[in-house]
Structure formats: C-alpha cells, structure tokens
Design an enzyme around this catalytic site. Structure first.
Site, PDB file in Angstrom:
ATOM      1  N   ASN A   1      20.438 -16.948 -14.258  1.00  0.00           N
ATOM      2  CA  ASN A   1      19.224 -17.222 -15.014  1.00  0.00           C
ATOM      3  C   ASN A   1      18.151 -17.540 -13.970  1.00  0.00           C
ATOM      4  OD1 ASN A   1      17.224 -18.151 -16.655  1.00  0.00           O
ATOM      5  ND2 ASN A   1      18.472 -19.689 -17.709  1.00  0.00           N
TER       6      ASN A   1
ATOM      7  N   ARG B   1      20.309 -13.293 -17.627  1.00  0.00           N
ATOM      8  CA  ARG B   1      19.461 -13.661 -18.757  1.00  0.00           C
ATOM      9  C   ARG B   1      18.073 -13.081 -18.508  1.00  0.00           C
ATOM     10  NH1 ARG B   1      16.279 -18.893 -20.060  1.00  0.00           N
ATOM     11  NH2 ARG B   1      15.791 -18.503 -22.243  1.00  0.00           N
TER      12      ARG B   1
ATOM     13  N   HIS C   1      15.612 -17.678 -27.650  1.00  0.00           N
ATOM     14  CA  HIS C   1      16.891 -18.388 -27.871  1.00  0.00           C
ATOM     15  C   HIS C   1      17.855 -17.512 -28.661  1.00  0.00           C
ATOM     16  CE1 HIS C   1      14.840 -22.655 -27.761  1.00  0.00           C
ATOM     17  NE2 HIS C   1      15.227 -22.278 -26.551  1.00  0.00           N
TER      18      HIS C   1
ATOM     19  N   ARG D   1       6.531 -28.905 -25.515  1.00  0.00           N
ATOM     20  CA  ARG D   1       5.664 -27.875 -26.108  1.00  0.00           C
ATOM     21  C   ARG D   1       5.207 -28.300 -27.495  1.00  0.00           C
ATOM     22  NH1 ARG D   1       9.851 -23.145 -25.324  1.00  0.00           N
ATOM     23  NH2 ARG D   1      10.608 -23.985 -23.369  1.00  0.00           N
TER      24      ARG D   1
ATOM     25  N   GLU E   1      25.066 -20.642 -23.886  1.00  0.00           N
ATOM     26  CA  GLU E   1      24.435 -19.345 -23.655  1.00  0.00           C
ATOM     27  C   GLU E   1      25.068 -18.610 -22.477  1.00  0.00           C
ATOM     28  OE1 GLU E   1      20.962 -21.817 -24.185  1.00  0.00           O
ATOM     29  OE2 GLU E   1      19.853 -20.013 -24.708  1.00  0.00           O
TER      30      GLU E   1
END
Ligand code: AMP
Length: 397
Positions: A8, A92, A181, A242, A385
């Site tokens: 990632n 990813r 996601h 966020r 993930e």
C-alpha cells in the site's frame, strides 16, 4: 508456506505485509512493516516479525530505495523475499475510475490505465504507480495484481452514482460517485453471507466501515447499490479528521470571505475537520475519556458523528426496502461498543435490537450482537484489507 506480498504505497510511505492467504482476519501477518518519511532528510523503516518490532532510521530518497532497504532488513532476519515463498504481489490502488470493477493482473497497459486516472486521485495514484513499478523490478517473476479501492462500487446504479450537476461538465471531468473502502465492504459483506449461510442474492445488508476514515454501503444481493464516499474519500460520514458531507457552498464562502486558497481549504476539510476538528482528538478512546471528564466539545463532536451515522442508516434502509443485517467493522466499528449502541438506539420499531451483553463481547472474531428476536441481525465482522488483497493476488498465481 506460500505468501503474498501486499503493498500500500502512499506519497511518502509504503505499508507492506507478507500474508498467508489462508489466515483469518484477526491473525497476525507473517511480516508487517512500514517505510515512512520517504524523501525527507531521515526516513524510517519499522518491521514486525516473529512478535518483535525492529526500527531502522536511514535516508530514504525514494520508493525504490525504501522497498529495497526493507527487503534487505527482512533478509537479515530470515524472512526476506529469497528466503520465503512469495507467489504473488497485491497492490492497493486507490482509484480505478470507471475503468476497473475487479482486481487486474498488472501489465504495462494496466499501469498506463492507472496513470490515466491520476486526475481523479492526484495524491494517491502516482504513489501507487511508484510502488507497482519498484516492486515489479524487484520481484519480476511473480504476478502483480492491482486491487482497486473503488472496484466494488462499480455496480452503483446511476441514481446513486450521478451528481446533479451539469452533465457535460461532469462527463468531461469524470465527476460522479466512485466510493472507496471497497475491499473492506466487499470482504465483510461476503463474510456475512457465509455466516448467514444463505444465498448471496437473497441478502440485503448495510455495512459500516468505521475507522479513521469511515464509510457506509447499502448492498443488495452482493452488489453495492449506494455508498457514502463520493468522487473522493472526503464525502459522507464524519471521520477522524475529514468533514464528511458539508454544504458545498462552504468552500466558496471560505475562499471569498476567509481568503483561503484551494489547498488550504483542502487541508482544512481533509486533515483539520471531522472529530478532530470539533474535539481536538481523532481517536475514539481519547474522545470517550474527554466525554467522561465533561468536555462539551467532545460531547458535541460525538453527537454530530452519531447523528450522521443514523442519517445514512435511515436512508440506506429506505434504499434497500428490507434489510437482513447490519455489519460493523474497522477500528471504531469493531471496538467502540458505545458507538454501535448509540448508532442503533431506539430503532426497535424498525426491527433493530442490540443485545447489550453481546455488544460487549471481546473483538476476537465475527459475532452477532443483536437479540435473538431482532428482525435485522447486527454483526461485528473484523475487516482485513491486506488479507483480502492477498487472496485476490494469489488467485492469479
Ligand atoms: P482504523 O482506521 O480502522 O485502523 O481505525 C482506527 C481508529 O479506531 C482509531 O483512530 C480509534 O478511533 C479507533 N479505535 C481503535 N481501537 C479502539 C478501541 N479499543 N476503542 C475505541 N476506538 C478504537
């Protein structure tokens, strides 16, 4: 043991894991690590292997040096790429646009297509490409597979995917809801189908991925029909830092009256907002402490967070019509029992009844937290993930 390397890559960091694809979501990876502060005066590599954590500081000018150094350190500890059986590499990739709906075996053409999507993810896709190019050079003889964070939402119906703005402008600039996601929502939704032991086509569910970033999805028969993140991961729920959904007019107001630049507003909404913006902290353990100590800002941040969750829950229940299950996952969703209880409080008339004792069970695997007579079953299903990406990658081996 056959392992997958999962990468990632961010703009100044690379997270990596060597994963046994046969693992369970709560198992530790064989190796995990982080290369950080790439391009700064001093970089750092953190490696976790065999229950021990190793930290190395060294200048790391670019991704290539970072990954090579990490591999050398792994070799010194007997877990390097020449000592273990790496059969595939999973990358990813944040933005797959409308081009990619499922994981792809990486070729030069696929890299070019990911490059074409840079305008949609100017911070993420270039870093993802750096990671792909470096890893393909270091491990040229195994399949490299791109797993897109947006892929699962390729199926969104137009009513959920389109924004009501001028359609020529939207088409020209790729403006639509992509969702993010996706790997996590897909992973936990499939686990739910296994747990219910019913055909996937019959099951309607709402998944809550509540981590530092947070999103929800409405899923009908295994396909996403709505999701809370949008063209970018800034939309939807209140998150750690966020804002989630805000009136878009706020952006113009800040530009005109506060004289803020686009980059300053971007930073404000992505990094200085959400729970942190309201309460000063973004970790829910700290937030809970502050609430117990009577901090009013923490209390109001929490209420805004929960209110937004319930807003989305209500709209997704209507979108689906009937709902078989709700699934909570990620750091907050798996651990913050109070968030689950408050998000679902008082919804008995909609068939949602959380069992307070089951809700407090330790987070050591998938579990039912609703009462036996709850029409809508509520589950906590730990996400992973990296494991999901590892499984996609080895499917090409
Ligand atoms: P993630 O992005 O999925 O790694 O989630 C990270 C977030 O999960 C942290 O910022 C915390 O807010 C939250 N979290 C992790 N562990 C706990 C816990 N035991 N209780 C409450 N919140 C937690």
């Amino acid at each position: 043991m056959s392992l997958a390397l999962v990468l990632n890559s961010g703009s100044s960091s690379i997270k990596f894991q060597l994963v046994d694809p046969e693992n369970h979501a709560t198992d530790e990876p064989f190796v995990s690590g982080l290369v950080e502060q790439i391009g700064e005066d001093l970089g750092r590599i953190v490696l976790k292997f065999d229950g021990e954590k190793h930290v190395f500081d060294s200048p790391i000018p670019d991704h290539s040096v970072g990954l090579r150094l990490a591999f050398e350190l792994m070799e010194e500890r007997g877990c390097g790429p020449t000592q273990v059986d790496i059969i595939a590499v999973g990358h990813r990739v944040v933005h797959g646009g409308i081009l990619f709906s499922s994981p792809e075996l990486i070729t030069d053409e696929i890299v070019d297509m990911i490059r074409d999507l840079i305008p949609l993810a100017p911070l993420h896709n270039p870093a993802n490409i750096d990671g792909i190019e470096v890893a393909r050079k270091i491990l040229p003889n195994v399949p490299h597979v791109a797993v897109f964070d947006t892929g699962f939402f390729h199926s969104l119906p137009p009513a959920a995917a389109l924004y009501a703005i001028n359609n020529k402008v939207a088409a020209e600039h790729g403006i639509r809801r992509y969702g993010f996601h996706g790997t996590s929502h897909e992973y936990v939704s499939r686990r739910l189908v296994e747990l219910l032991d019913r055909p996937a086509e019959e099951i309607n569910q709402i998944t809550f991925h509540l981590g530092n970033g947070a999103s929800m999805s409405a899923i009908r028969g295994g396909k996403a029909v709505d999701t809370s993140m949008g063209m970018t991961p800034l939309a939807g729920l209140v998150m750690g830092t966020r804002s989630g959904d805000i009136d878009p007019g706020i952006v113009f107001h800040l530009a005109r009256t506060a004289n803020m630049s686009i980059d300053e507003i971007d930073n404000l909404l992505n990094k200085q907002s959400g729970v942190k913006g309201l309460a000063g902290v973004n970790d829910f353990r700290a937030l809970r402490e502050m609430i117990h100590e009577g901090d009013q800002d923490a209390w109001s941040a929490y209420n805004v967070y929960i209110h937004q969750l319930r807003r989305y829950l209500g709209s997704y229940m209507f979108a689906l019509g009937n709902v078989d299950a709700l699934v909570f996952t990620a750091g907050v969703g798996e651990n913050a029992t109070f968030v689950r209880a408050d998000a679902l409080a008082g919804l008995e008339m909609y068939g949602i009844k959380v069992d307070p004792e089951r809700n407090e069970l330790p987070n050591d695997g998938p579990r039912l937290i609703s009462t036996d007579d709850s029409a809508v079953k509520v589950f906590v299903i730990p996400t992973n993930e990296e494991l999901a990406i590892a499984r996609y990658a080895v499917a090409f081996a």
